[in-house]
Design an enzyme around this catalytic site. Structure first.
Site, PDB file in Angstrom:
ATOM      1  N   SER A   7     -24.213  -9.044 -48.940  1.00 52.83           N
ATOM      2  CA  SER A   7     -24.364  -7.919 -48.020  1.00 52.83           C
ATOM      3  C   SER A   7     -24.421  -8.423 -46.591  1.00 52.83           C
ATOM      4  O   SER A   7     -25.323  -9.176 -46.213  1.00 52.83           O
ATOM      5  CB  SER A   7     -25.642  -7.147 -48.337  1.00 52.83           C
ATOM      6  OG  SER A   7     -25.940  -6.298 -47.248  1.00 52.83           O
ATOM      7  N   HIS A  32     -20.083  -6.747 -49.318  1.00 52.63           N
ATOM      8  CA  HIS A  32     -20.801  -5.471 -49.304  1.00 52.63           C
ATOM      9  C   HIS A  32     -21.082  -5.063 -47.853  1.00 52.63           C
ATOM     10  O   HIS A  32     -21.674  -5.816 -47.086  1.00 52.63           O
ATOM     11  CB  HIS A  32     -22.109  -5.631 -50.085  1.00 52.63           C
ATOM     12  CG  HIS A  32     -22.861  -4.360 -50.289  1.00 52.63           C
ATOM     13  ND1 HIS A  32     -22.528  -3.429 -51.259  1.00 52.63           N
ATOM     14  CD2 HIS A  32     -23.947  -3.855 -49.659  1.00 52.63           C
ATOM     15  CE1 HIS A  32     -23.377  -2.421 -51.214  1.00 52.63           C
ATOM     16  NE2 HIS A  32     -24.248  -2.644 -50.234  1.00 52.63           N
ATOM     17  N   ASP A  34     -22.833  -2.242 -45.519  1.00 50.07           N
ATOM     18  CA  ASP A  34     -23.824  -1.159 -45.510  1.00 50.07           C
ATOM     19  C   ASP A  34     -23.626  -0.270 -44.296  1.00 50.07           C
ATOM     20  O   ASP A  34     -23.812  -0.708 -43.162  1.00 50.07           O
ATOM     21  CB  ASP A  34     -25.232  -1.755 -45.495  1.00 50.07           C
ATOM     22  CG  ASP A  34     -25.609  -2.334 -46.842  1.00 50.07           C
ATOM     23  OD1 ASP A  34     -25.516  -1.600 -47.839  1.00 50.07           O
ATOM     24  OD2 ASP A  34     -25.976  -3.522 -46.900  1.00 50.07           O
ATOM     25  N   MET A  36     -24.914   2.895 -42.265  1.00 52.50           N
ATOM     26  CA  MET A  36     -26.113   3.738 -42.103  1.00 52.50           C
ATOM     27  C   MET A  36     -25.970   4.570 -40.831  1.00 52.50           C
ATOM     28  O   MET A  36     -25.502   4.074 -39.810  1.00 52.50           O
ATOM     29  CB  MET A  36     -27.352   2.853 -41.996  1.00 52.50           C
ATOM     30  CG  MET A  36     -27.519   1.879 -43.142  1.00 52.50           C
ATOM     31  SD  MET A  36     -29.067   0.968 -42.996  1.00 52.50           S
ATOM     32  CE  MET A  36     -28.893  -0.188 -44.370  1.00 52.50           C
ATOM     33  N   HIS A  65     -20.718   0.843 -48.787  1.00 54.18           N
ATOM     34  CA  HIS A  65     -21.842   1.632 -49.293  1.00 54.18           C
ATOM     35  C   HIS A  65     -22.249   2.609 -48.193  1.00 54.18           C
ATOM     36  O   HIS A  65     -22.827   2.216 -47.181  1.00 54.18           O
ATOM     37  CB  HIS A  65     -22.979   0.640 -49.652  1.00 54.18           C
ATOM     38  CG  HIS A  65     -24.268   1.275 -50.044  1.00 54.18           C
ATOM     39  ND1 HIS A  65     -25.459   0.551 -50.139  1.00 54.18           N
ATOM     40  CD2 HIS A  65     -24.598   2.553 -50.373  1.00 54.18           C
ATOM     41  CE1 HIS A  65     -26.433   1.349 -50.512  1.00 54.18           C
ATOM     42  NE2 HIS A  65     -25.943   2.572 -50.649  1.00 54.18           N
ATOM     43  N   MET A  67     -24.449   5.132 -46.618  1.00 50.97           N
ATOM     44  CA  MET A  67     -25.790   5.739 -46.576  1.00 50.97           C
ATOM     45  C   MET A  67     -25.798   6.701 -45.404  1.00 50.97           C
ATOM     46  O   MET A  67     -26.414   6.461 -44.357  1.00 50.97           O
ATOM     47  CB  MET A  67     -26.847   4.636 -46.410  1.00 50.97           C
ATOM     48  CG  MET A  67     -27.065   3.832 -47.674  1.00 50.97           C
ATOM     49  SD  MET A  67     -27.882   2.252 -47.361  1.00 50.97           S
ATOM     50  CE  MET A  67     -26.474   1.267 -46.916  1.00 50.97           C
ATOM     51  N   MET A 136     -29.874   1.746 -56.723  1.00 48.29           N
ATOM     52  CA  MET A 136     -30.682   1.142 -55.648  1.00 48.29           C
ATOM     53  C   MET A 136     -31.956   0.568 -56.254  1.00 48.29           C
ATOM     54  O   MET A 136     -32.670   1.261 -56.980  1.00 48.29           O
ATOM     55  CB  MET A 136     -31.054   2.187 -54.581  1.00 48.29           C
ATOM     56  CG  MET A 136     -29.912   2.633 -53.671  1.00 48.29           C
ATOM     57  SD  MET A 136     -28.992   1.335 -52.834  1.00 48.29           S
ATOM     58  CE  MET A 136     -30.271   0.488 -51.891  1.00 48.29           C
ATOM     59  N   GLY A 141     -32.036   1.459 -46.470  1.00 46.57           N
ATOM     60  CA  GLY A 141     -32.274   1.515 -45.027  1.00 46.57           C
ATOM     61  C   GLY A 141     -32.452   0.153 -44.392  1.00 46.57           C
ATOM     62  O   GLY A 141     -32.125  -0.037 -43.227  1.00 46.57           O
ATOM     63  N   GLY A 144     -33.996  -7.167 -46.906  1.00 43.40           N
ATOM     64  CA  GLY A 144     -35.202  -7.992 -46.986  1.00 43.40           C
ATOM     65  C   GLY A 144     -36.411  -7.328 -47.621  1.00 43.40           C
ATOM     66  O   GLY A 144     -37.536  -7.800 -47.446  1.00 43.40           O
ATOM     67  N   ASP A 174     -28.564  -3.196 -55.920  1.00 43.14           N
ATOM     68  CA  ASP A 174     -28.619  -3.479 -54.485  1.00 43.14           C
ATOM     69  C   ASP A 174     -30.052  -3.343 -53.987  1.00 43.14           C
ATOM     70  O   ASP A 174     -30.637  -2.264 -54.062  1.00 43.14           O
ATOM     71  CB  ASP A 174     -27.698  -2.466 -53.780  1.00 43.14           C
ATOM     72  CG  ASP A 174     -27.579  -2.681 -52.292  1.00 43.14           C
ATOM     73  OD1 ASP A 174     -28.087  -3.694 -51.781  1.00 43.14           O
ATOM     74  OD2 ASP A 174     -26.958  -1.812 -51.634  1.00 43.14           O
ATOM     75  N   GLY A 175     -30.571  -4.462 -53.474  1.00 40.47           N
ATOM     76  CA  GLY A 175     -31.892  -4.437 -52.850  1.00 40.47           C
ATOM     77  C   GLY A 175     -32.864  -5.386 -53.514  1.00 40.47           C
ATOM     78  O   GLY A 175     -33.212  -5.210 -54.678  1.00 40.47           O
ATOM     79  N   SER A 197     -30.422 -10.901 -48.013  1.00 37.89           N
ATOM     80  CA  SER A 197     -31.272 -11.926 -47.404  1.00 37.89           C
ATOM     81  C   SER A 197     -31.346 -13.228 -48.203  1.00 37.89           C
ATOM     82  O   SER A 197     -31.482 -14.298 -47.624  1.00 37.89           O
ATOM     83  CB  SER A 197     -32.668 -11.369 -47.131  1.00 37.89           C
ATOM     84  OG  SER A 197     -33.120 -10.631 -48.226  1.00 37.89           O
TER      85      SER A 197
HETATM   86  C1  DX5 Z   1     -30.309  -1.610 -48.253  1.00 38.05           C
HETATM   87  C2  DX5 Z   1     -28.883  -2.074 -48.375  1.00 38.05           C
HETATM   88  C3  DX5 Z   1     -28.714  -3.373 -49.035  1.00 38.05           C
HETATM   89  C4  DX5 Z   1     -29.358  -4.549 -48.354  1.00 38.05           C
HETATM   90  C5  DX5 Z   1     -29.681  -5.577 -49.388  1.00 38.05           C
HETATM   91  O1  DX5 Z   1     -30.316  -0.300 -47.796  1.00 38.05           O
HETATM   92  O2  DX5 Z   1     -28.135  -1.119 -49.099  1.00 38.05           O
HETATM   93  O3  DX5 Z   1     -27.332  -3.648 -49.267  1.00 38.05           O
HETATM   94  O4  DX5 Z   1     -28.535  -5.143 -47.406  1.00 38.05           O
HETATM   95  O5  DX5 Z   1     -30.317  -6.627 -48.752  1.00 38.05           O
HETATM   96  P1  DX5 Z   1     -31.396  -7.544 -49.493  1.00 38.05           P
HETATM   97  O6  DX5 Z   1     -30.648  -8.331 -50.526  1.00 38.05           O
HETATM   98  O7  DX5 Z   1     -31.930  -8.378 -48.392  1.00 38.05           O
HETATM   99  O8  DX5 Z   1     -32.416  -6.632 -50.107  1.00 38.05           O
HETATM  100 ZN    ZN Z   2     -26.051  -1.650 -49.795  1.00 37.26          ZN
END
Ligand code: DX5
Ligand code: ZN
Length: 227
Positions: A7, A32, A34, A36, A65, A67, A136, A141, A144, A174-175, A197
């Site tokens: 990601s 990936h 993200d 937002m 993805h 969001m 999820m 959002g 880490g 994811d997450g 992360s």
């Molecule tokens: C959170 C994202 C994730 C995030 C994952 O809203 O959708 O893709 O970047 O990051 P880590 O692996 O650090 O949880």
């Molecule tokens: Zn994501």
């Protein structure tokens, strides 16, 4: 095969091309992205112009993805920018069937996402329209965050539903995905692992990708999920 999708949210936004080159050389399977909007989630990241720039520096699938509120309005711009996989949250789609069909009609792979506290029952009717379901494993959002342990059982249950329906659907998670929970996630039926992360926060992101891939390859789905 289990796939690793680093990601970019955890990468240096001033050097996304460099981040992609690193993970590509390490054998990452997808990138990936993200997206937002500051409404659906309390954070703002990137839009179609960034995806178009990423498209020019990699041949790996871009796993976008969304969001965002009102995803229908942005699917065409993301598909035109080069998104290969586009996933939308069940929580932000009023007409999920139409949205998934729109993604497919534009030549991208449609995916549907469920937040940790959203019931899998919201997916029942739409499952045949999706090529993957993103579960999820944190509240969306931010990168880490800590993996929410109860989501593991949700992956297991979803895998069983997909199995019973005989659908060719993959499960993405994811997450908070890390070497500590990858074995359990793969055993429960996840086959696309998004990792932020743990890769870009590591001193050596290349080694981190290789380690996660090797770990995932050693694990197999628990036969009880397929029973
Ligand atoms: C959170 C994202 C994730 C995030 C994952 O809203 O959708 O893709 O970047 O990051 P880590 O692996 O650090 O949880
Ligand atoms: Zn994501």
């Amino acid at each position: 095969m289990v796939q690793i999708a680093p990601s970019l949210l955890a990468a240096d936004f001033a050097d996304l091309g460099g981040a992609i080159r690193l993970v590509e050389s390490a054998g990452a399977d997808a990138i990936h992205v993200d997206v937002m909007d500051g409404h659906f989630v309390p954070n703002i990241t990137m839009g179609p112009p960034v995806v178009a720039s990423l498209r020019r520096v990699t041949t790996l699938p871009l796993d976008v993805h969304l969001m965002i509120e009102d995803p229908d309005a942005y699917i065409e711009p993301f598909a035109s920018a080069g998104a290969d996989w586009i996933s939308v949250h069940v929580e932000s789609c009023r007409h999920l069937d139409r949205t998934l069909q729109l993604i497919r009609s534009l030549g991208a792979r449609p995916g549907v996402v469920v937040n940790p506290a959203t019931s899998l029952s919201t997916l029942d009717e739409a499952l045949p329209l999706a090529e993957y379901v993103l579960v999820m494993t944190v509240n969306p959002g931010f990168g880490g965050q800590h993996f929410l342990p109860y989501t593991l059982e949700k992956v297991w249950r979803l895998r069983k539903v997909i199995q019973h329906k005989g659908l060719p659907i993959r499960i993405e998670v994811d997450g908070g995905v890390c070497s500590g929970n990858v074995p359990d996630l793969v055993r429960s039926g996840a086959s696309i692992l998004v990792v932020g992360s743990q890769i870009f926060g590591a001193p050596d992101p290349v080694a981190a990708v290789r380690k996660l891939k090797a770990l995932a390859e050693q694990c197999a789905i628990d036969p009880r999920v397929l029973a």
